[in-house]
Write an enzyme that holds these catalytic residues in place. Structure first.
Site, PDB file in Angstrom:
ATOM      1  CG  PHE A 163       6.578   7.140   6.805  1.00  0.00           C
ATOM      2  CD1 PHE A 163       7.255   6.476   5.793  1.00  0.00           C
ATOM      3  CD2 PHE A 163       7.208   8.205   7.431  1.00  0.00           C
ATOM      4  CE1 PHE A 163       8.539   6.872   5.413  1.00  0.00           C
ATOM      5  CE2 PHE A 163       8.484   8.607   7.063  1.00  0.00           C
ATOM      6  CZ  PHE A 163       9.150   7.937   6.054  1.00  0.00           C
ATOM      7  CG  ASN A 222       5.204   2.922   0.505  1.00  0.00           C
ATOM      8  OD1 ASN A 222       5.024   2.721   1.707  1.00  0.00           O
ATOM      9  ND2 ASN A 222       4.504   3.819  -0.161  1.00  0.00           N
ATOM     10  CG  PHE A 263       2.760  -5.023   5.752  1.00  0.00           C
ATOM     11  CD1 PHE A 263       2.250  -4.379   6.861  1.00  0.00           C
ATOM     12  CD2 PHE A 263       2.452  -4.511   4.497  1.00  0.00           C
ATOM     13  CE1 PHE A 263       1.463  -3.253   6.744  1.00  0.00           C
ATOM     14  CE2 PHE A 263       1.667  -3.376   4.370  1.00  0.00           C
ATOM     15  CZ  PHE A 263       1.170  -2.750   5.491  1.00  0.00           C
ATOM     16  CB  CYS A 274       0.670   4.108  -1.569  1.00  0.00           C
ATOM     17  SG  CYS A 274      -0.354   5.483  -1.054  1.00  0.00           S
ATOM     18  CE  LYS A 277       1.657   6.966  -5.891  1.00  0.00           C
ATOM     19  NZ  LYS A 277       2.572   7.925  -5.376  1.00  0.00           N
TER      20      LYS A 277
HETATM   21  C1  UGA Z   1       0.974   2.372   2.431  1.00  0.00           C
HETATM   22  C2  UGA Z   1       2.028   2.303   3.535  1.00  0.00           C
HETATM   23  O1  UGA Z   1       1.698   1.252   4.435  1.00  0.00           O
HETATM   24  C3  UGA Z   1       2.097   3.634   4.309  1.00  0.00           C
HETATM   25  O2  UGA Z   1       3.131   3.589   5.271  1.00  0.00           O
HETATM   26  C4  UGA Z   1       2.376   4.754   3.307  1.00  0.00           C
HETATM   27  O3  UGA Z   1       2.404   6.018   3.941  1.00  0.00           O
HETATM   28  C5  UGA Z   1       1.286   4.766   2.250  1.00  0.00           C
HETATM   29  O4  UGA Z   1       1.247   3.485   1.578  1.00  0.00           O
HETATM   30  C6  UGA Z   1       1.595   5.843   1.261  1.00  0.00           C
HETATM   31  O5  UGA Z   1       2.576   5.711   0.534  1.00  0.00           O
HETATM   32  O6  UGA Z   1       0.942   6.892   1.289  1.00  0.00           O
HETATM   33  P1  UGA Z   1      -1.709   2.158   2.377  1.00  0.00           P
HETATM   34  O7  UGA Z   1      -1.592   2.241   0.892  1.00  0.00           O
HETATM   35  O8  UGA Z   1      -2.720   2.972   3.098  1.00  0.00           O
HETATM   36  O9  UGA Z   1      -0.295   2.536   3.067  1.00  0.00           O
HETATM   37  O10 UGA Z   1      -2.024   0.638   2.700  1.00  0.00           O
HETATM   38  P2  UGA Z   1      -1.313  -0.572   3.456  1.00  0.00           P
HETATM   39  O11 UGA Z   1      -1.884  -0.708   4.810  1.00  0.00           O
HETATM   40  O12 UGA Z   1       0.151  -0.468   3.333  1.00  0.00           O
HETATM   41  O13 UGA Z   1      -1.827  -1.789   2.566  1.00  0.00           O
HETATM   42  C7  UGA Z   1      -1.466  -1.873   1.186  1.00  0.00           C
HETATM   43  C8  UGA Z   1      -2.022  -3.114   0.549  1.00  0.00           C
HETATM   44  O14 UGA Z   1      -1.331  -4.257   1.013  1.00  0.00           O
HETATM   45  C9  UGA Z   1      -3.503  -3.380   0.814  1.00  0.00           C
HETATM   46  O15 UGA Z   1      -4.111  -3.739  -0.428  1.00  0.00           O
HETATM   47  C10 UGA Z   1      -3.488  -4.547   1.770  1.00  0.00           C
HETATM   48  O16 UGA Z   1      -4.633  -5.348   1.643  1.00  0.00           O
HETATM   49  C11 UGA Z   1      -2.237  -5.279   1.337  1.00  0.00           C
HETATM   50  N1  UGA Z   1      -1.625  -6.127   2.394  1.00  0.00           N
HETATM   51  C12 UGA Z   1      -1.147  -5.568   3.537  1.00  0.00           C
HETATM   52  C13 UGA Z   1      -1.506  -7.489   2.198  1.00  0.00           C
HETATM   53  O17 UGA Z   1      -1.916  -8.028   1.141  1.00  0.00           O
HETATM   54  N2  UGA Z   1      -0.923  -8.252   3.167  1.00  0.00           N
HETATM   55  C14 UGA Z   1      -0.447  -7.734   4.311  1.00  0.00           C
HETATM   56  O18 UGA Z   1       0.085  -8.481   5.145  1.00  0.00           O
HETATM   57  C15 UGA Z   1      -0.570  -6.352   4.497  1.00  0.00           C
END
Ligand code: UGA
Length: 448
Positions: A163, A222, A263, A274, A277
């Site tokens: 995660f 996710n 989030f 992540c 997809k």
């Molecule tokens: C995500 C999950 O949060 C991890 O728990 C998981 O292990 C990982 O995917 C994975 O499957 O390997 P990650 O892709 O590193 O992690 O990024 P996040 O921090 O989840 O952010 C994802 C996207 O959401 C980013 O583009 C971010 O800018 C956006 N976001 C996040 C928002 O637009 N608003 C928010 O409030 C939070």
């Protein structure tokens, strides 16, 4: 107990270094020789805070290191070395389809299998999948492995989804919220309890379950996160239509502990390797299982998310007086999120690319992701600093919320731009501060 880690991307490199930190002898494998060479020389080929230092702390041959960690491209060496093999290869979206491309995982299992020689006195080798896979994969892979191991070899499979978030990968691995393990025997559970003993002693909860539940925890998590982001972005659309302010709205919602504020930041939406997809692969898999109706809402989650990007382009066009021709646009941010150099499905680059295709002269700056962005979008303009990107700009687009951008001085930026117009795609700049410095500040879901 000796551990191997197969695949050394974000997940595998972090897992390998963290397993060495937990005290194990670790051998990492990658099929890319340049990857093995870089890691063996103490270089992490991506930007991830704290990871290179941890790698060097344990890498064999580094001054003062524990010498517990090394890398190879030999499957025979990995088979002979490991008691537990973690499979951490990537599972991208299949080209032209929603479904997950399982070829790297399948190939890792196939290439490892013939080398899983275990003598009768040794416990079975445990192959632990960490990659994000469609539900049902672990069972299929266990059968596939059993067919390919040498006659009489004792081997077992477990599924242990990961995660970690990019940008926090080391901390998330060493201090996870929970561990989830899908197992078929008490022995497999016992081995994983031994691997994670250090974390369990600190009180990390461990959910022990079957294969499909373990696989689903990851995709469900996710999907929930993506849904939360798209929910607040849908609210941003309603805010724009009604004159309300989505930042105040999400702040007020966050006081309700049942909802929570994490989030719930409205803006340009989610990207990366992540969330996008994974929700698509989940819909595809549900379709195969005859449960597609259960996940039709994820299609809407995806659409809301993609609409944010078009809306940002529209807003930028409005600010440019109705067209991009002959206009200079500064784009701050190329990574899909701050503290990462990952540009996979980056909302920022997607917007930059769309504006350029519509005739705008786009210059992008990102503190870490310019090299990766240039490989993906070689025709965009790139700068080495915020001020260079903003030189002569008719509009500045803030699209990835790096700390450096949050701290920008509106007065200094005003000196170099052609017009003081800023669009905040991440809703983190202070509108009052920018407006007081003479800027037109606009954001998604906030009053103008
Ligand atoms: C995500 C999950 O949060 C991890 O728990 C998981 O292990 C990982 O995917 C994975 O499957 O390997 P990650 O892709 O590193 O992690 O990024 P996040 O921090 O989840 O952010 C994802 C996207 O959401 C980013 O583009 C971010 O800018 C956006 N976001 C996040 C928002 O637009 N608003 C928010 O409030 C939070």
């Amino acid at each position: 107990m000796k551990i191997t880690v197969i695949g050394t991307g974000y997940l595998g490199t972090t897992h390998a270094a963290c397993m060495a930190e937990l005290g194990f002898e670790v051998l990492g494998l990658d099929i890319l020789p340049e990857r093995v060479e870089a890691l063996s020389a103490g270089r992490v080929p991506m930007y991830e805070p704290g990871l290179e230092a941890l790698l060097r702390k344990h890498l064999v041959g580094q001054p003062g290191s524990t010498g517990r960690l090394r890398f190879t491209s030999s499957w025979a060496e990995v088979g002979a070395f490991g008691d537990v093999h973690f499979v951490c290869v990537n599972t991208p979206q299949r080209r032209g389809e929603f479904a997950c491309d399982m070829s790297y995982v399948e190939s890792a299992f196939d290439l490892l299998a013939p080398h899983l020689q275990r003598s009768a006195e040794q416990p079975p080798a445990l192959v632990v999948g960490k990659s994000t896979v469609p539900v049902g994969s672990a069972e299929r892979l266990a059968e596939r492995l059993a067919e390919r191991v040498p006659a009489g070899a004792r081997v077992e499979v477990a599924w242990n989804p990961e995660f970690l978030r990019e940008g926090f990968a080391v901390n998330d691995t060493l201090n996870p919220d929970r561990l989830v393990v899908g197992v078929r025997s008490e022995q497999a559970e016992a081995v994983l309890r031994e691997v994670y003993a250090g974390l369990l002693e600190r009180g990390t909860p461990m959910v022990v379950t079957d294969f499909p539940t373990a696989e689903l925890v990851k995709t469900a998590a996710n999907s929930f996160l993506a849904t939360k982001i798209s929910f607040i972005n849908a609210m941003a659309e309603v805010c724009e239509a009604s004159g309300a302010d989505v930042v105040q709205l999400s702040g007020a919602l966050a006081y309700d502990a049942r909802i929570g504020g994490k989030f719930l930041n409205a803006g340009l939406g989610f990207g990366g390797g992540c969330l996008p997809k994974d929700i698509r692969a989940f819909m595809a898999r549900a379709g195969e299982l005859g449960a597609d109706q259960a996940l039709t809402f994820l299609r809407e989650v995806d659409s809301i998310n993609m609409r944010r990007r078009s809306r940002m382009v529209e807003l930028a066009r409005e600010q440019c007086g109705g067209g991009f021709l002959g206009r200079r646009i500064a784009v701050l941010g190329a990574a899909f999120k701050p503290d990462s150099d990952d540009v996979r499905d980056s909302p920022a680059l997607n917007v930059a690319g769309q504006i350029q295709l519509q005739g705008g002269q786009v210059t992008v700056f990102d503190p870490k992701a310019v090299d990766n962005a240039r490989k993906l979008f070689p025709s965009l303009g790139y700068a080495d600093s915020v001020l260079e990107a903003a030189e002569g700009a008719h509009v500045v687009l803030h699209l990835t919320e790096w700390q450096e951008f949050r701290e920008m001085d509106p007065h200094a930026l005003a000196e170099v731009v052609s017009e003081r117009r800023i669009l905040d795609g991440r809703n983190v700049l202070d509108p009052q501060r920018w407006r007081a410095a003479g800027w037109t500040y606009r954001a998604l879901g906030r009053p103008s």
